[in-house]
Design a protein around this motif. Structure first.
Motif: not given
Length: 442
Positions: A250, A329, A331
């Protein structure tokens, strides 16, 4: 007007709700339209003017409400057209328009902020103050484009109106606030023990008519804000993650503070977590989407390890699958650690037992080999839908003499690398995610 005393009182109450900050301009305009159906325009205009005469709201704002109401009456099809447009595929122009409407609404509310206390106490407002606010509102209206408050599409504005969300802490409500004169907090996306993530409009992106004006804002909760370690962790998370520019991690744009609100600004993601996909999509585990997610996970963590960063809390809830493309992604580097310098984010104690290595469970600081153990668990979940040790901790699995089951459909060399990643002895695991990725690329 005597025959409409009920409506008169309703209008007065609506303006009181606006003045006290309980409802937005768009919400009040919509409520005015609904309440005044069947009442002559001249009578409604007189009621709105009377509210201004009694200092319930400044004259310029009364004129804005009156203009918005009259526009809706003159062009009722505009409400239906907007509703139909919102049911479509959602163009970037619609996204930009909605963002601009939210910003405009927040600015109007901000202009009347200094006058709310006076109105809430029903104190007669001084005419110089009223005139000053009138001037400010008039300037605001002149500066806007043709999309004025009077010609705004009230149905869409109401549908996207900023919700009245109660505060979780002692600070003023954050929904509708503009942080650092730039980020309009619009909607809560989720919250955890330390803080909350919101969708926000980046006003600068709106000004340049950007196709994607939204960002995510991560705010510490009130209690965490008072703990220096939490502030340090948030700042370090932003700094370390921002240095890890990679498609599978991210994007973090900035760490900043606005009064009592320290925050991280990051890219806004749409989609679902790997945890959600595993729970709700029976065909996800073992499918092509899961295999691509594994490659993305390994690629992102190989990059992080190459930069000397260990994540320290990899788990399905910290992995995001974007809508559409399904790109993974990674995180929440909030527990991460720089292995090349003394720069932990302050979250060394944060871990998820089912994905933590024996060393971490026994109190050792994070290292890439600990991430490798978690990666082995996650690969099993995404390839065959099961945790390799049925969610038992590594120490419990070791004590019970458990071994991970074979992984179907993987080449022998790749399966052997995943088996090694789950070793209970750290020095027998691959040194970092790049070694695992190499096994998948063979």
């Amino acid at each position: 007007m005597d025959g409409n005393s009920g409506l008169y009182a309703r209008i007065d109450a609506l303006f009181g709700a606006f003045a006290s900050g309980r409802q937005s301009f768009a919400e009040i305009a919509e409520a005015l339209h609904t309440a005044s159906l069947g009442v002559p325009e001249a009578e409604i205009a007189a009621m709105i003017a009377a509210a201004a005469d009694r200092h319930r709201l400044p004259r310029a704002l009364a004129a804005a409400f009156d203009g918005a109401l009259m526009h809706t009456r003159d062009d009722p099809d505009a409400r239906n057209e907007t509703a139909e447009g919102r049911a479509g595929d959602g163009t970037s122009g619609e996204t930009r328009r909605t963002a601009r409407d939210s910003v405009d609404d927040a600015l109007v509310n901000a202009l009347v902020q200094p006058f709310k206390a006076l109105r809430a106490r029903r104190v007669q407002q001084n005419r110089p103050e009223d005139a000053g606010l009138d001037d400010a509102l008039a300037s605001f209206k002149r500066a806007r484009s043709k999309r004025q408050l009077q010609t705004a599409d009230l149905h869409a504005a109401s549908a996207d109106a900023i919700p009245d969300v109660p505060a979780r802490d002692s600070r003023p409500p954050i929904i509708g606030r503009i942080l650092r004169n730039r980020f309009l907090i619009e909607k809560e996306l989720g919250h955890g023990g330390m803080g909350t993530v919101y969708r926000a409009v980046d006003v600068r992106k709106v000004e340049v008519d950007a196709a994607a004006p939204y960002v995510a804002i991560k705010l510490l909760n009130d209690e965490a804000t008072r703990v220096m370690a939490s502030l340090t962790q948030l700042e370090a998370e932003a700094r370390l993650t921002r240095a890890l520019a990679h498609p599978n991690i991210i994007a973090i744009y900035d760490f900043d503070r606005d009064g009592d609100y320290p925050f991280i600004c990051m890219e806004l993601l749409e989609g679902r977590t790997v945890a959600d996909a595993l729970a709700a999509e029976p065909g996800f585990a073992g499918g092509e989407a899961a295999r691509q997610a594994v490659r993305g996970l390994l690629s992102g963590m190989a990059h992080a390890h190459g930069q000397g960063i260990a994540h320290a809390d990899l788990k399905p809830a910290n992995l995001w699958l974007t809508a559409g493309a399904g790109m993974l992604k990674i995180l929440d580097f909030g527990s991460s650690l720089s292995t090349t310098q003394d720069d932990a984010t302050g979250g060394r104690d944060a871990l998820t037992p089912a994905y933590a290595s024996p060393e971490r469970l026994e109190g050792a600081p994070p290292s890439p080999r600990d991430d490798v153990y978690a990666l082995g668990c996650l690969i099993h979940l995404m390839v065959n839908g099961r945790h390799p040790f049925n969610r038992q901790t590594a120490t419990a699995a070791r004590q019970a003499g458990l071994a991970p089951p074979p992984l179907p459909g993987l080449p022998a060399e790749t399966a052997a690398a995943v088996q090694a990643a789950l070793s209970f002895e750290g020095d027998r695991r691959p040194a970092d995610a790049a070694r695992l990725l190499a096994a998948f690329d063979r």
